[in-house]
Design a protein around this motif. Sequence first.
Motif, PDB file in Angstrom:
ATOM      1  N   GLU A   7      -6.037   1.065  -2.713  1.00 52.48           N
ATOM      2  CA  GLU A   7      -4.816   1.272  -1.912  1.00 52.48           C
ATOM      3  C   GLU A   7      -4.367   2.713  -2.094  1.00 52.48           C
ATOM      4  O   GLU A   7      -4.193   3.170  -3.222  1.00 52.48           O
ATOM      5  N   ASP A   8      -4.204   3.450  -0.991  1.00 47.71           N
ATOM      6  CA  ASP A   8      -3.872   4.875  -1.105  1.00 47.71           C
ATOM      7  C   ASP A   8      -2.375   5.159  -1.261  1.00 47.71           C
ATOM      8  O   ASP A   8      -2.006   6.282  -1.584  1.00 47.71           O
ATOM      9  N   GLU A   9      -1.517   4.162  -1.013  1.00 50.06           N
ATOM     10  CA  GLU A   9      -0.092   4.369  -1.303  1.00 50.06           C
ATOM     11  C   GLU A   9       0.075   4.134  -2.801  1.00 50.06           C
ATOM     12  O   GLU A   9       0.130   2.990  -3.254  1.00 50.06           O
ATOM     13  N   ASP A  52      -6.922  -2.299   0.928  1.00 50.95           N
ATOM     14  CA  ASP A  52      -6.109  -1.829   2.045  1.00 50.95           C
ATOM     15  C   ASP A  52      -7.059  -1.380   3.156  1.00 50.95           C
ATOM     16  O   ASP A  52      -8.193  -0.988   2.893  1.00 50.95           O
ATOM     17  N   MET A  54      -6.290   1.022   5.872  1.00 51.30           N
ATOM     18  CA  MET A  54      -6.197   2.449   6.213  1.00 51.30           C
ATOM     19  C   MET A  54      -6.338   3.245   4.927  1.00 51.30           C
ATOM     20  O   MET A  54      -5.387   3.357   4.156  1.00 51.30           O
ATOM     21  N   LYS A 102       1.263  -6.306   5.776  1.00 52.76           N
ATOM     22  CA  LYS A 102       2.368  -5.568   5.143  1.00 52.76           C
ATOM     23  C   LYS A 102       3.574  -5.592   6.068  1.00 52.76           C
ATOM     24  O   LYS A 102       3.388  -5.476   7.276  1.00 52.76           O
TER      25      LYS A 102
HETATM   26 CA    CA Z   1      -3.233   2.829   3.454  1.00 51.36          CA
END
Ligand code: CA
Length: 227
Positions: A7-9, A52, A54, A102
């Motif tokens: 997950e990039d967040e 995730d 994206m 989400k």
């Molecule tokens: Ca993302």
Amino acid sequence: MHVLVIEDEERLAQNLAKAITKNAGFAVDITLNGEDGLHLATSGVFDAIILDLMLPIIPGQEVLARLRKTGDKTPVLILTAKEDKASVIALLDSGADDYLAKPFDLGELLARLKALIRRGKGQASPQLVVGDLVLDFNTRSAARGGYRVEMSPMEYRTLEYLMMRQGSVVSKEELLEHLYDYNWEKFSNVIEVYISTLRRKIDSGNAERLIHTLRGRGYVLRKGEPQ
Ligand code: CA
């Protein structure tokens, strides 16, 4: 159990990891992009992956496709921002095991994650049973012959893993990989300590032993002597 969060967040990933460890007692590793995520995912040490869609470098959908192409069967829970039914169907068709849109409810994520792990290990019920030893995967408690077994969190993690893999030989290395995240310094003698404590708490005073050591191979939790 050992879970990978891709997950990039970063803040969301950290919060997820904290919640999973606090509420489910699992070890969690985080990676913030698809490339590292795919690399880690194929290592075979995870009991479930939260992915995730994206993501930088390699998008989530491709991470999933490439992972499944290697023959890896680790359960994957997809996090999607899209409400688009068509993409959800495509994901499930390409090997995702479950998905959540989400923003999601943390309690629901934890429940789905636990169900995925359990089913991935071939366990239909959250009550894991070996002889008169019963472990409840939801309440994180165990009892033998009706008496509650008091355990430290790491003793519980060890027993939980052995119960999930009941009847199979589990090596010390496998236990280390599935009980600890990557940041831990791992020493295989800690496993011997946990096993010996569990054996004292579960087996001593009982006519039938459930925790067996197979020299040079590992441990097996089962009713009756192993072959
Ligand atoms: Ca993302």
